[in-house]
Write a protein that holds these residues in place. Structure first.
Motif, short mmCIF file in Angstrom:
data_model
loop_
_atom_site.label_atom_id
_atom_site.label_comp_id
_atom_site.label_asym_id
_atom_site.label_seq_id
_atom_site.Cartn_x
_atom_site.Cartn_y
_atom_site.Cartn_z
N ASP A 1 0.83 -1.21 0.00
CA ASP A 1 0.00 0.00 0.00
C ASP A 1 0.86 1.25 0.00
O ASP A 1 0.64 2.19 -0.78
N GLU A 2 1.85 1.28 0.89
CA GLU A 2 2.69 2.47 1.03
C GLU A 2 3.56 2.69 -0.20
O GLU A 2 3.75 3.83 -0.65
N ILE A 3 4.11 1.61 -0.74
CA ILE A 3 4.96 1.71 -1.92
C ILE A 3 4.17 2.28 -3.11
O ILE A 3 4.63 3.18 -3.81
N ASN A 4 2.98 1.76 -3.30
CA ASN A 4 2.19 2.21 -4.46
C ASN A 4 1.62 3.61 -4.28
O ASN A 4 1.48 4.36 -5.25
N ARG A 5 1.32 3.98 -3.03
CA ARG A 5 0.90 5.38 -2.80
C ARG A 5 2.02 6.35 -3.10
O ARG A 5 1.78 7.50 -3.48
N ALA A 6 3.25 5.88 -2.93
CA ALA A 6 4.42 6.74 -3.15
C ALA A 6 4.90 6.72 -4.60
O ALA A 6 5.94 7.29 -4.91
N GLY A 7 4.15 6.05 -5.48
CA GLY A 7 4.53 6.05 -6.89
C GLY A 7 4.91 4.71 -7.46
O GLY A 7 5.19 4.59 -8.65
N GLY A 8 4.94 3.67 -6.62
CA GLY A 8 5.20 2.33 -7.11
C GLY A 8 6.66 2.06 -7.38
O GLY A 8 7.56 2.66 -6.78
N VAL A 9 6.91 1.14 -8.30
CA VAL A 9 8.27 0.72 -8.64
C VAL A 9 8.48 0.90 -10.14
O VAL A 9 7.67 0.42 -10.94
N LEU A 10 9.50 1.62 -10.48
CA LEU A 10 9.81 1.94 -11.88
C LEU A 10 8.61 2.59 -12.57
O LEU A 10 8.32 2.32 -13.75
N GLY A 11 7.91 3.42 -11.83
CA GLY A 11 6.83 4.22 -12.40
C GLY A 11 5.49 3.51 -12.54
O GLY A 11 4.54 4.09 -13.06
N LYS A 12 5.40 2.28 -12.05
CA LYS A 12 4.13 1.53 -12.12
C LYS A 12 3.82 0.92 -10.76
O LYS A 12 4.73 0.68 -9.96
N PRO A 13 2.54 0.63 -10.50
CA PRO A 13 2.20 -0.03 -9.24
C PRO A 13 2.89 -1.39 -9.12
O PRO A 13 2.89 -2.18 -10.08
N LEU A 14 3.51 -1.63 -8.00
CA LEU A 14 4.14 -2.93 -7.74
C LEU A 14 3.06 -3.98 -7.58
O LEU A 14 1.99 -3.72 -7.02
N GLU A 15 3.31 -5.21 -8.06
CA GLU A 15 2.37 -6.31 -7.93
C GLU A 15 2.97 -7.43 -7.10
O GLU A 15 4.16 -7.74 -7.24
N LEU A 16 2.17 -8.02 -6.23
CA LEU A 16 2.57 -9.19 -5.46
C LEU A 16 1.76 -10.40 -5.90
O LEU A 16 0.56 -10.30 -6.13
N GLU A 17 2.43 -11.53 -5.99
CA GLU A 17 1.77 -12.81 -6.26
C GLU A 17 2.06 -13.73 -5.08
O GLU A 17 3.18 -14.19 -4.90
N PHE A 18 1.04 -13.97 -4.25
CA PHE A 18 1.22 -14.83 -3.07
C PHE A 18 1.00 -16.30 -3.43
O PHE A 18 0.14 -16.62 -4.26
N ALA A 19 1.78 -17.16 -2.79
CA ALA A 19 1.58 -18.60 -2.92
C ALA A 19 1.75 -19.24 -1.55
O ALA A 19 2.60 -18.81 -0.75
N ASP A 20 0.97 -20.25 -1.26
CA ASP A 20 1.00 -20.95 0.02
C ASP A 20 1.87 -22.20 -0.11
O ASP A 20 1.56 -23.09 -0.91
N ASP A 21 2.95 -22.26 0.66
CA ASP A 21 3.78 -23.47 0.62
C ASP A 21 3.28 -24.56 1.55
O ASP A 21 3.85 -25.65 1.60
N GLY A 22 2.21 -24.26 2.32
CA GLY A 22 1.61 -25.27 3.17
C GLY A 22 2.52 -25.78 4.27
O GLY A 22 2.26 -26.83 4.87
N SER A 23 3.60 -25.07 4.54
CA SER A 23 4.61 -25.51 5.53
C SER A 23 5.19 -26.87 5.16
O SER A 23 5.64 -27.60 6.03
N ALA A 24 5.18 -27.19 3.87
CA ALA A 24 5.59 -28.53 3.42
C ALA A 24 6.50 -28.43 2.20
O ALA A 24 6.12 -27.80 1.20
N PRO A 25 7.68 -29.03 2.24
CA PRO A 25 8.58 -28.98 1.09
C PRO A 25 7.95 -29.49 -0.21
O PRO A 25 8.19 -28.92 -1.28
#
Length: 386
Positions: free
Chosen positions: A47-71
Motif C-alpha cells: 500500500d505504502e509503496i504504491n501510494r508513493a509512486g510504485g516501482v519503476l513508475g508503475k504499481p508494484l504487484e505481489l503474487e502470493f503462494a501458500d507453501d503449506g509448511s511442506a517442502p
C-alpha cells in the motif's frame, strides 16, 4: 504505416509491465501464524509503496503462494511463480525445510531471493553459492548467541545449572543440536536431557515425564507455534517444576497470552509492538490503522521491511536487472522497526541482514509479551520459578 507505428507503441507499452514479486509463505500448516503475519506486513508495505509512486513508475504487484509448511508443496508453488507467473523477484520464505527444498530450482533459474526467515544452518549451506540471495532473519547461530547470553545471566543471578532440551525433528529444530549441547556445557551447564519430537503431534507426555525425572532448571524447546499449547498443558498436568520454560518458535499461537498456561513462559523475538523505536511506533500505527489491531509477531514488520527495501533497491537501480538490483540492495543502510539494516557477509552467504544484537527475550506476564532481557530493555522483572 501509422497502424504499424501505433502497434509498435502499444507493444512497447504492454512490454513495460509492472514489476512482480512472488511471495512464498506458509499460509497453512505448522507455520501459518508466521505466514499470515508476514502476508499482512507485505500488504501494508505494498500500500505504502504504491501510494508513493510504485516501482519503476508503475504499481508494484505481489503474487502470493501458500507453501503449506511442506517442502513437497513449496517446490511446485515456487516453480509456478517463477516460470508461469514470471515474477521478477522472490520474497517470503519462513520455513527452513521449505527453503532448503526450493534452493535447487532457485539456483537453476537464477532467482533473485529476498528471504525473511529460514534460519537453520542447512539453509545457509544451500544458498552459500547463490549470488542473488539476501537473507534478513538472523541465522540460528546468531539466535543461539543471544539465547546463551540470557541463560548465562540466569546461571549467574538465578543459579540455573541444568538444562533439558526438546527439539522438533525437522531442520529448524535438529540442525546444530550437537553444537547447542556442547555450547551449553562449555558455558558450565549440565544438559540433563535432549529429546526429539514430531512438531504438530501434540504428544508430549513421554517427553515431559523424562524431563520431570531429570529435574532441569530450564526446559529449552525448539519447535513451532502448534507445539506451545500442548507442551504447556502437559507440563501443568504432570506438575513439572521449572525455573523457566523457554521456547523459540518463529511465532506463538494466536491468543496464547490470554491462556493462563502461558504465564511466565519465555521466548525470543526480534521485535515487540511495545518497542520505543521511532520506526517501530510508525509501523504499529500504520498496521493498526489498516487491520484494526496490533501484532507482536515479528514476521509482520520483517516482511514490511523486506518489501520496502527491495522496492527501494529496484527503484535506485532503475531496472529489474538482477545484478544491478543486487548491487543496490547491498548498499542498503536504513532504520527499521528492528534497528539499522545493512547487509554484510555471514559465515557462508554474501548478504546477511540482521544478526545477534537484534534479539529481545520476553515473558508472558499479565496477558502480554513483556521484554525482560537485556536488562536495559526490560519493562518488568523476569519471573524465575526456582
Amino acid at each position: 504505416m501509422k497502424t504499424l507505428l501505433m502497434t509498435g507503441v502499444l507493444l512497447a507499452l504492454s512490454g513495460a509491465g509492472a514489476v512482480k514479486v512472488g511471495v512464498l509463505l506458509p499460509l497453512s500448516g505448522a507455520g501459518s501464524v508466521s505466514g499470515q503475519a508476514a502476508k499482512n506486513g507485505y500488504q501494508l508495505a505494498l500500500d505504502e509503496i504504491n501510494r508513493a509512486g510504485g516501482v519503476l513508475g508503475k504499481p508494484l504487484e505481489l503474487e502470493f503462494a501458500d507453501d503449506g509448511s511442506a517442502p513437497a508443496k513449496a517446490v511446485p508453488e515456487f516453480v509456478k511463480l517463477v516460470t508461469v507467473e514470471k515474477v521478477d523477484f522472490m520474497a517470503g520464505g519462513v520455513s527452513s525445510a521449505t527453503s532448503i527444498a526450493v534452493s535447487g530450482p532457485a539456483k537453476q533459474y537464477g532467482t533473485f531471493m529476498a528471504w525473511i526467515g529460514a534460519a537453520a544452518v542447512p539453509v545457509e549451506d544451500a544458498f552459500a553459492d547463490h549470488p542473488y540471495f539476501f537473507h534478513y532473519h538472523p541465522w540460528s547461530y546468531y539466535n543461539f548467541e543471544a539465547i546463551l547470553g540470557y541463560f548465562k545471566y540466569l546461571k549467574t543471578y538465578k543459579k540455573a545449572k541444568t538444562i533439558a532440551i526438546a527439539y522438533e525433528d525437522g531442520p529448524f529444530g535438529s540442525a546444530g543440536i550437537d553444537a547447542t549441547v556442547d555450547a551449553f556445557r562449555k558455558a558450565g551447564f549440565n544438559v540433563v536431557m535432549t529429546e526429539k519430537f514430531k512438531t504438530g503431534s501434540g504428544n508430549f507426555g513421554p517427553l515431559v515425564s523424562k524431563a520431570k525425572a531429570a529435574k532441569p532448571d530450564i526446559l529449552y524447546w525448539v519447535g513451532y507455534d502448534t507445539d506451545a499449547l500442548p507442551l504447556a498443558t502437559e507440563i501443568k498436568q504432570q506438575n513439572l517444576q521449572l525455573g523457566l520454560l523457554y521456547g523459540t518458535p518463529p511465532s506463538w499461537p494466536v491468543g496464547f497470552e490470554k491462556n493462563s498456561l502461558s504465564d511466565n513462559v519465555a521466548g525470543l523475538s526480534l521485535w515487540l509492538s511495545t518497542s520505543p523505536n521511532k520506526d517501530s511506533r510508525t509501523f504499529v500505527a500504520a498496521y493498526k490503522k489498516k487491520y484494526g489491531t496490533v501484532t507482536d509477531e515479528y514476521f509482520a514488520p520483517l516482511a514490511y521491511v523486506n518489501l520496502k527495501t527491495l522496492a527501494a533497491a529496484i527503484n535506485r537501480a532503475g531496472t529489474t536487472d538482477k545484478a544491478k538490483v543486487a548491487a543496490e540492495m547491498a548498499k542498503t543502510n536504513v532504520s527499521t522497526p528492528f534497528g539499522q539494516l545493512t547487509f554484510s557477509p555471514s559465515l557462508k552467504t554474501k548478504y546477511q541482514g540482521f544478526k545477534a544484537g537484534n534479539w529481545l527475550h520476553f515473558q508472558y506476564l499479565g496477558d502480554a509479551r513483556v521484554p525482560v532481557f537485556p536488562i536495559k530493555f526490560a519493562q518488568k522483572p523476569m519471573v524465575y520459578g526456582k
